[in-house]
Every structure is written in structure tokens, then in C-alpha cells.
Design a protein around this motif. Structure first.
Motif, PDB file in Angstrom:
ATOM      1  N   ASP A 248       1.425  -2.852   6.345  1.00 36.25           N
ATOM      2  CA  ASP A 248       0.320  -1.901   6.201  1.00 36.25           C
ATOM      3  C   ASP A 248      -0.702  -2.059   7.317  1.00 36.25           C
TER       4      ASP A 248
ATOM      5  N   LYS B 252       0.827  -1.203   0.000  1.00 36.24           N
ATOM      6  CA  LYS B 252       0.000   0.000   0.000  1.00 36.24           C
ATOM      7  C   LYS B 252       0.867   1.262   0.000  1.00 36.24           C
ATOM      8  N   THR B 253       1.910   1.239  -0.805  1.00 36.15           N
ATOM      9  CA  THR B 253       2.724   2.422  -1.069  1.00 36.15           C
ATOM     10  C   THR B 253       2.845   2.577  -2.575  1.00 36.15           C
TER      11      THR B 253
ATOM     12  N   ARG C 160       4.851   7.517   7.367  1.00 29.47           N
ATOM     13  CA  ARG C 160       4.640   6.084   7.563  1.00 29.47           C
ATOM     14  C   ARG C 160       6.001   5.404   7.730  1.00 29.47           C
TER      15      ARG C 160
ATOM     16  N   HIS D 110       0.273   0.107  10.317  1.00 21.09           N
ATOM     17  CA  HIS D 110      -0.011   1.538  10.125  1.00 21.09           C
ATOM     18  C   HIS D 110      -1.510   1.794  10.157  1.00 21.09           C
ATOM     19  N   GLU D 111      -2.303   0.895   9.582  1.00 21.05           N
ATOM     20  CA  GLU D 111      -3.759   1.043   9.636  1.00 21.05           C
ATOM     21  C   GLU D 111      -4.260   0.961  11.073  1.00 21.05           C
TER      22      GLU D 111
ATOM     23  N   SER E 289       2.269   6.914   0.859  1.00 24.72           N
ATOM     24  CA  SER E 289       0.945   6.325   1.045  1.00 24.72           C
ATOM     25  C   SER E 289      -0.069   7.451   1.128  1.00 24.72           C
ATOM     26  N   LYS E 290      -1.324   7.064   1.197  1.00 23.79           N
ATOM     27  CA  LYS E 290      -2.384   8.058   1.241  1.00 23.79           C
ATOM     28  C   LYS E 290      -3.420   7.650   2.274  1.00 23.79           C
ATOM     29  N   HIS E 291      -3.773   8.602   3.134  1.00 17.43           N
ATOM     30  CA  HIS E 291      -4.874   8.417   4.075  1.00 17.43           C
ATOM     31  C   HIS E 291      -6.145   8.935   3.418  1.00 17.43           C
TER      32      HIS E 291
ATOM     33  N   LEU F 244      -3.784   4.292  12.427  1.00 18.39           N
ATOM     34  CA  LEU F 244      -4.756   5.199  11.816  1.00 18.39           C
ATOM     35  C   LEU F 244      -6.127   5.060  12.474  1.00 18.39           C
TER      36      LEU F 244
ATOM     37  N   THR G 270      -9.187   4.783   5.378  1.00 16.67           N
ATOM     38  CA  THR G 270      -8.550   3.719   4.621  1.00 16.67           C
ATOM     39  C   THR G 270      -7.146   4.150   4.232  1.00 16.67           C
ATOM     40  N   LEU G 271      -6.340   3.186   3.827  1.00 16.00           N
ATOM     41  CA  LEU G 271      -4.950   3.419   3.449  1.00 16.00           C
ATOM     42  C   LEU G 271      -4.711   2.851   2.063  1.00 16.00           C
TER      43      LEU G 271
END
Length: 290
Positions: A254, A126-127, A249, A257-258, A139-141, A261, A155-156
Motif C-alpha cells: 500500500d 488497504k483493499t 491498483r 501505491h500511496e 481500494s478507494k482514493h 498517489l 488517503t488510501l
């Protein structure tokens, strides 16, 4: 003036009794072996504070100060991974959303969506190359909030994913929010988005969910009026990225990190709940016992 008698403000990673009363029942039960039990498990509450310390400060796990009593960084990381696998963080977020709804502090009349880029210095799933950071790995939130800016879901994705691809996943990620009699609430009446979500195909998909899309059109002048209602999601991102661990991140995995989040979203809900008048909180507690 003598200020020595002032009471020190609690640190943001110190878990108050009220939060622990909400959090502890969500933890998986771990039975200690009777034969060859090994070292006694470090207390969950202290480990939770260690996880919050890393979330707030952004410190590396191996640098977690031992004198704080939270256990080693590896102990806290392992417990975070264990609780992530057990689904603790989404349940915590869902419970706090239900408490907010029972206190009439959750507004489903409209929701706002947006995305925010962060750098991913160690890569991982997820990068992707970020178009706003000269192609660096990021990555994107993606976030959806209620009308007041309370996070409903996040979501990531990789940094190269377009915001519009997460419009439907965000709506699907909103949990069924209880807290009142009748069926749980899951869908807002209206969803607001900027020009990055402008596509008729996705407007039709949103309508199929029973939600009205209010999305700015490309090519129209700024100041269309949506910004006066959509700013709450930008404020929610500011609150999320106040947690230093979410600004960059550092996790290759992933799911870890989620976890941070979702925990950040839950803590924002907790702070909003604590800021409510005491009578509203009492009403929420009474409703939860019904």
C-alpha cells in the motif's frame, strides 16, 4: 506547409530543470563506499523520469524500455521504495503547495472532499470487497482539495470503507502550508461534502477542528447548490486518474501505491504552478528565499 521545423513537445515524464531544482534537494544523500564501491548508482534524475514514465503509462516495471536510459524497472522500483521510506513525496507536495500559496493561487476559504473506487487486481493491505464493483477486491482514493481543485491531501483505504470514515483523516492529512509570513495554514474555513458524509457526529467533529461543515442531507433533492462548488474535487479526481498507474491498483504494497498517489497530487500542483503568470511565479520564488 513544411512542418519539419516545429519543436517537438516534451514528454510528460521528461523532468524539466525547474522541477528538478525543486525535487533534487529533497532526496536523501547516499554516500558511495570507498572500499568495494560496486556499480555506480544510476543518476537520480533519470530514475525519477523512469518512475514518472510508469506513473503516466501504467506499464509494468519489468517492461520499462531499456532504450529510454532510465535504468531497469527494478532499479526504478527500488529507488521509488527508497524515496518513499525517506518521505520524499509528501515533502515535494508540501513544497509545491507552499509555492502556490505564496503566489496567491491557493484558496483556503473552502475545501471539498470525495472518494473514488479503483480495482486492486493483486490484493494487498488497504483493499476490500468493493460495493460498487460486485464485491471485487478494490481500494478507494479519498481526496480533499482547495476551493479551486488543487489537491491538499489524499488517503488510501479498502474499497469497502465508507467515505465518511475518512472525513477527519483527510482534514488531519492536510500539511502545514507555508509560503506567507506568519503561521502556516492548515485548515480551510469550510469543508463541502456530498450525502455520503451526512452524519451529525462527524459534523460535530469537523466543528471541533474549527472548520464549518457544509454537507448535503440525505433525502433532499438534488440541485441543492453544493454541486456548483463541489465539482472541483471531481475534476481533481479526473486529473489524478489521467495517470494510468492510478486507475487500477497493481501494487500489493500500500505504501508504494500511496507514493504514486501523493506524487500525482504533487504533479497537479506543479502544473498549476507552471500555468500561473510569470510575475506570480517570480513573486513565489522571491517569497521562498525570505
Amino acid at each position: 506547409m513544411i512542418r519539419g521545423c516545429e519543436v517537438a513537445r516534451p514528454k510528460p515524464w521528461e523532468v524539466e530543470d525547474e522541477l528538478w531544482a525543486v525535487f533534487e534537494p529533497l532526496l536523501p544523500k547516499v554516500e558511495r563506499r570507498t572500499r568495494h564501491p560496486g556499480r555506480k548508482r544510476h543518476p537520480d534524475r533519470l530514475v525519477f523520469q523512469g518512475i514518472l514514465f510508469v506513473l503516466h503509462t501504467g506499464i509494468a516495471w519489468e517492461h520499462l524500455p531499456q532504450e529510454l536510459g532510465f535504468g531497469s524497472g527494478m532499479t526504478c522500483w527500488r529507488r521509488l521504495a527508497e524515496w518513499t521510506e525517506a518521505g520524499v513525496w509528501p515533502r515535494l507536495h508540501e513544497v509545491l503547495l507552499a509555492k502556490l500559496r505564496s503566489a496567491n493561487a491557493l484558496d483556503f476559504s473552502r475545501a471539498a472532499v470525495d472518494g473514488s473506487h479503483i480495482r486492486a487486481l493483486k490484493g494487498g493491505s488497504k483493499t476490500g470487497p468493493s460495493p460498487v464493483d460486485r464485491g471485487r477486491t478494490g481500494s478507494k482514493h479519498h481526496l480533499i482539495t482547495d476551493a479551486t481543485g488543487i489537491p491538499l491531501a489524499a488517503t488510501l483505504t479498502g474499497g469497502n470503507r465508507n467515505d465518511i470514515t475518512q472525513l477527519i483523516p483527510l482534514l488531519q492529512a492536510v500539511p502545514p502550508v507555508r509560503g506567507k509570513r506568519g503561521r502556516p495554514r492548515r485548515r480551510p474555513n469550510v469543508v463541502l461534502g456530498d450525502r455520503g458524509y451526512d452524519h451529525d457526529k462527524y459534523r460535530r467533529s469537523v466543528w471541533n477542528f474549527g472548520v464549518k461543515p457544509l454537507i448535503a442531507r440525505r433525502g433532499t433533492e438534488h440541485g441543492s447548490g453544493l454541486g456548483t462548488e463541489r465539482w472541483v474535487v471531481e475534476r481533481a479526481f479526473a486529473h489524478l486518474h489521467w495517470f494510468r498507474r492510478l486507475r487500477i491498483r497493481w501494487e500489493i504494497r500500500d505504501d508504494i501505491h500511496e507514493a504514486f498517489l501523493t506524487l500525482g497530487c504533487a504533479l497537479i500542483c506543479w502544473r498549476r504552478l507552471r500555468a500561473l503568470p510569470s510575475d506570480a511565479v517570480s513573486q513565489s520564488a522571491a517569497a521562498s528565499r525570505l
